[in-house]
Design a protein around this motif. Structure first.
Motif, PDB file in Angstrom:
ATOM      1  N   GLU A  49       0.820  -1.212   0.000  1.00  0.00           N
ATOM      2  CA  GLU A  49       0.000   0.000   0.000  1.00  0.00           C
ATOM      3  C   GLU A  49       0.855   1.264   0.000  1.00  0.00           C
ATOM      4  N   ALA A  50       2.019   1.207   0.637  1.00  0.00           N
ATOM      5  CA  ALA A  50       2.911   2.370   0.662  1.00  0.00           C
ATOM      6  C   ALA A  50       3.414   2.683  -0.739  1.00  0.00           C
ATOM      7  N   LEU A  51       3.681   1.625  -1.515  1.00  0.00           N
ATOM      8  CA  LEU A  51       4.139   1.815  -2.891  1.00  0.00           C
ATOM      9  C   LEU A  51       3.028   2.443  -3.735  1.00  0.00           C
ATOM     10  N   LYS A  52       1.814   1.971  -3.528  1.00  0.00           N
ATOM     11  CA  LYS A  52       0.682   2.557  -4.255  1.00  0.00           C
ATOM     12  C   LYS A  52       0.503   4.028  -3.892  1.00  0.00           C
ATOM     13  N   GLU A  53       0.616   4.325  -2.610  1.00  0.00           N
ATOM     14  CA  GLU A  53       0.443   5.709  -2.167  1.00  0.00           C
ATOM     15  C   GLU A  53       1.528   6.616  -2.748  1.00  0.00           C
ATOM     16  N   LYS A  54       2.724   6.079  -2.882  1.00  0.00           N
ATOM     17  CA  LYS A  54       3.831   6.875  -3.408  1.00  0.00           C
ATOM     18  C   LYS A  54       3.633   7.216  -4.876  1.00  0.00           C
ATOM     19  N   TRP A  55       3.083   6.280  -5.664  1.00  0.00           N
ATOM     20  CA  TRP A  55       3.116   6.451  -7.114  1.00  0.00           C
ATOM     21  C   TRP A  55       1.770   6.751  -7.769  1.00  0.00           C
ATOM     22  N   ILE A  56       0.687   6.162  -7.301  1.00  0.00           N
ATOM     23  CA  ILE A  56      -0.577   6.319  -8.015  1.00  0.00           C
ATOM     24  C   ILE A  56      -1.024   7.783  -7.981  1.00  0.00           C
ATOM     25  N   GLY A  57      -1.359   8.285  -9.165  1.00  0.00           N
ATOM     26  CA  GLY A  57      -1.765   9.673  -9.317  1.00  0.00           C
ATOM     27  C   GLY A  57      -0.615  10.626  -9.591  1.00  0.00           C
ATOM     28  N   LYS A  58       0.616  10.102  -9.575  1.00  0.00           N
ATOM     29  CA  LYS A  58       1.791  10.955  -9.786  1.00  0.00           C
ATOM     30  C   LYS A  58       2.216  10.973 -11.251  1.00  0.00           C
ATOM     31  N   ARG A  59       2.779  12.133 -11.657  1.00  0.00           N
ATOM     32  CA  ARG A  59       3.342  12.256 -13.002  1.00  0.00           C
ATOM     33  C   ARG A  59       4.725  11.626 -13.030  1.00  0.00           C
ATOM     34  N   VAL A  60       4.993  10.883 -14.095  1.00  0.00           N
ATOM     35  CA  VAL A  60       6.260  10.155 -14.177  1.00  0.00           C
ATOM     36  C   VAL A  60       6.818  10.178 -15.603  1.00  0.00           C
ATOM     37  N   CYS A  61       8.133  10.028 -15.668  1.00  0.00           N
ATOM     38  CA  CYS A  61       8.833   9.575 -16.863  1.00  0.00           C
ATOM     39  C   CYS A  61       9.443   8.229 -16.495  1.00  0.00           C
ATOM     40  N   GLY A  62      10.093   7.565 -17.468  1.00  0.00           N
ATOM     41  CA  GLY A  62      10.610   6.246 -17.129  1.00  0.00           C
ATOM     42  C   GLY A  62      11.812   5.821 -17.930  1.00  0.00           C
ATOM     43  N   ASP A  63      12.672   5.002 -17.282  1.00  0.00           N
ATOM     44  CA  ASP A  63      13.762   4.338 -17.996  1.00  0.00           C
ATOM     45  C   ASP A  63      13.152   3.394 -19.024  1.00  0.00           C
ATOM     46  N   ILE A  64      13.728   3.375 -20.210  1.00  0.00           N
ATOM     47  CA  ILE A  64      13.106   2.627 -21.299  1.00  0.00           C
ATOM     48  C   ILE A  64      13.560   1.173 -21.377  1.00  0.00           C
ATOM     49  N   ASN A  65      14.646   0.815 -20.674  1.00  0.00           N
ATOM     50  CA  ASN A  65      15.122  -0.566 -20.676  1.00  0.00           C
ATOM     51  C   ASN A  65      14.467  -1.336 -19.533  1.00  0.00           C
ATOM     52  N   LEU A  66      13.793  -2.409 -19.869  1.00  0.00           N
ATOM     53  CA  LEU A  66      13.092  -3.221 -18.885  1.00  0.00           C
ATOM     54  C   LEU A  66      13.900  -4.485 -18.636  1.00  0.00           C
ATOM     55  N   GLY A  67      14.706  -4.479 -17.579  1.00  0.00           N
ATOM     56  CA  GLY A  67      15.484  -5.659 -17.233  1.00  0.00           C
ATOM     57  C   GLY A  67      14.614  -6.751 -16.649  1.00  0.00           C
ATOM     58  N   CYS A  68      15.168  -7.973 -16.645  1.00  0.00           N
ATOM     59  CA  CYS A  68      14.404  -9.120 -16.144  1.00  0.00           C
ATOM     60  C   CYS A  68      14.354  -9.155 -14.619  1.00  0.00           C
ATOM     61  N   ASP A  69      15.240  -8.409 -13.954  1.00  0.00           N
ATOM     62  CA  ASP A  69      15.329  -8.344 -12.496  1.00  0.00           C
ATOM     63  C   ASP A  69      15.619  -9.710 -11.881  1.00  0.00           C
ATOM     64  N   ALA A  70      16.270 -10.590 -12.675  1.00  0.00           N
ATOM     65  CA  ALA A  70      16.574 -11.924 -12.155  1.00  0.00           C
ATOM     66  C   ALA A  70      18.002 -12.367 -12.469  1.00  0.00           C
ATOM     67  N   CYS A  71      18.658 -11.705 -13.424  1.00  0.00           N
ATOM     68  CA  CYS A  71      19.968 -12.164 -13.892  1.00  0.00           C
ATOM     69  C   CYS A  71      21.108 -11.484 -13.131  1.00  0.00           C
ATOM     70  N   VAL A  72      22.329 -11.929 -13.411  1.00  0.00           N
ATOM     71  CA  VAL A  72      23.506 -11.384 -12.718  1.00  0.00           C
ATOM     72  C   VAL A  72      23.764  -9.933 -13.083  1.00  0.00           C
ATOM     73  N   VAL A  73      23.325  -9.501 -14.292  1.00  0.00           N
ATOM     74  CA  VAL A  73      23.506  -8.101 -14.689  1.00  0.00           C
ATOM     75  C   VAL A  73      22.549  -7.211 -13.906  1.00  0.00           C
ATOM     76  N   CYS A  74      21.289  -7.577 -13.872  1.00  0.00           N
ATOM     77  CA  CYS A  74      20.293  -6.766 -13.155  1.00  0.00           C
ATOM     78  C   CYS A  74      20.648  -6.601 -11.684  1.00  0.00           C
ATOM     79  N   HIS A  75      21.202  -7.636 -11.092  1.00  0.00           N
ATOM     80  CA  HIS A  75      21.523  -7.586  -9.669  1.00  0.00           C
ATOM     81  C   HIS A  75      22.989  -7.206  -9.418  1.00  0.00           C
ATOM     82  N   ASP A  76      23.694  -6.838 -10.494  1.00  0.00           N
ATOM     83  CA  ASP A  76      25.099  -6.430 -10.382  1.00  0.00           C
ATOM     84  C   ASP A  76      25.885  -7.437  -9.539  1.00  0.00           C
ATOM     85  N   SER A  77      25.689  -8.705  -9.857  1.00  0.00           N
ATOM     86  CA  SER A  77      26.311  -9.769  -9.059  1.00  0.00           C
ATOM     87  C   SER A  77      27.834  -9.759  -9.141  1.00  0.00           C
TER      88      SER A  77
END
Length: 345
Positions: A49-77
């Motif tokens: 709920e805290a994440l929803k409160e932080k972002w919903i209704g807010k104006r945003v831009c975004g990073d265009i690269n969508l990593g898998c959030d599971a590999c050694v690169v995403c986690h800078d292993s």
């Protein structure tokens, strides 16, 4: 909606040269074009709920690269982000890319992005300005990669090739970075922007760069086509021409063992002569997506907060179209006289 993703109502989207290249076959992409945007978060698939409160209704831009959030690169292993300039953000081997690779883009009413890709837009930045965050971030990437030396005793001499949309953003950033380090009265040479159109060079006259017509650095009688006053005179040369021919000119401007930064993606091919790169031992570096947060910081500057002149990017907008006229917007963006086209979504 995937877990951890946000649903974003797109307010405005920008048309980029990369979009035009995609239509010519670059990346083999099929889907909704566009990667420049500002929008409002409408929903998030999360039980936090805290994440929803932080972002919903807010104006945003975004990073265009969508990593898998599971590999050694995403986690800078391997712990190499500190010396490889945010490798984890840009180079997940399993990534999709907004409007470019296996991910529908911004020229639509809605798009989805992982919450980790989002950046809040300060309230005082208008939508038409916030759309410039992504292309300006691409320019900021050169600084993030530490490709220009700002040593107080002997800083790099920098040339930028190309007065298109990206070249002008790079001039805005590198000019201001020079001013930030050395001030306006410095004895050190300011970055030079070489372009074909005086009216475009005039747009960046307050940025801290010197604008010159590209004809000044050319000499058809020289063996490499570069005038002797400019041949091999620059420590760092940024090629933002969007043309394969720009690479040869950039190599001729660059001193031996200098840095040649490639910022353009181009679908067209051309015979490649590797000789000057090998003979002069040039360091050729690709430079792509940059820090959205730093771009937003630049766009947020005002007359009261900026040491240099604030960026007034509205001057680059040629025309704005409604989403139902997206085809017409793209045709307009392809015209040589056009600077920036935006789409109201």
């Amino acid at each position: 909606l995937k877990a951890g993703y946000a649903l974003i109502r797109v307010s405005r989207a920008g048309v980029c040269n990369t979009d035009l290249e995609i239509l010519q076959g670059y990346m083999g992409f099929h889907g909704v074009l566009g990667h420049e945007f500002v929008g409002i978060v409408r929903d998030i698939n999360t039980e936090d709920e805290a994440l929803k409160e932080k972002w919903i209704g807010k104006r945003v831009c975004g990073d265009i690269n969508l990593g898998c959030d599971a590999c050694v690169v995403c986690h800078d292993s391997f712990g190499i982000d500190y010396r490889c300039s945010k490798m984890s953000r840009n180079h997940c081997p399993n990534r999709t890319v907004l409007g470019i690779l296996n991910q529908n883009g911004t020229m639509a009413e809605y798009l989805t992005l992982p919450v980790r890709n989002l950046h809040l837009v300060p309230d005082h930045i208008p939508d038409e300005v916030a759309v410039f965050a992504e292309p300006l971030a691409a320019a900021c990437r050169i600084i993030e990669q530490d490709l220009v030396n700002y040593d107080e005793k002997k800083p790099d001499k920098v040339a930028i090739l190309g007065d298109g949309k990206l070249g002008l953003m790079i001039a805005e950033v590198l000019g201001r970075e020079h001013l930030k380090n050395f001030g306006s009265g410095s004895d050190f040479d300011a970055p030079v922007l070489f372009g074909k159109h005086q009216h475009k060079l005039d747009l960046v006259e307050e940025s801290g760069v010197n604008g010159k017509m590209v004809s000044e650095c050319k000499d058809s009688s020289a063996f490499n086509g570069v005038h002797k006053d400019h041949a091999g005179k620059y420590d760092v040369v940024v090629d933002a021409t969007g043309s394969p021919a720009g690479l040869a000119l950039a190599a001729g401007l660059c001193r031996p063992m200098g840095v040649l930064v490639l910022k353009s993606t181009c679908a067209a091919g051309e015979h490649f002569n590797a000789a000057p790169f090998v003979i002069d031992e040039l360091r050729v570096v690709g430079s792509r997506c940059g820090p959205i947060d730093q771009a937003l910081d630049l766009l947020a500057l005002t007359d009261e907060t900026a040491d240099a002149k604030p960026l007034r990017v509205q001057k680059y907008i040629t025309k704005t179209f409604p989403l139902v006229q997206a085809d017409e917007a793209i045709r307009c963006a392809a015209e040589r006289s056009t600077m920036k086209v935006q789409i109201l979504c």
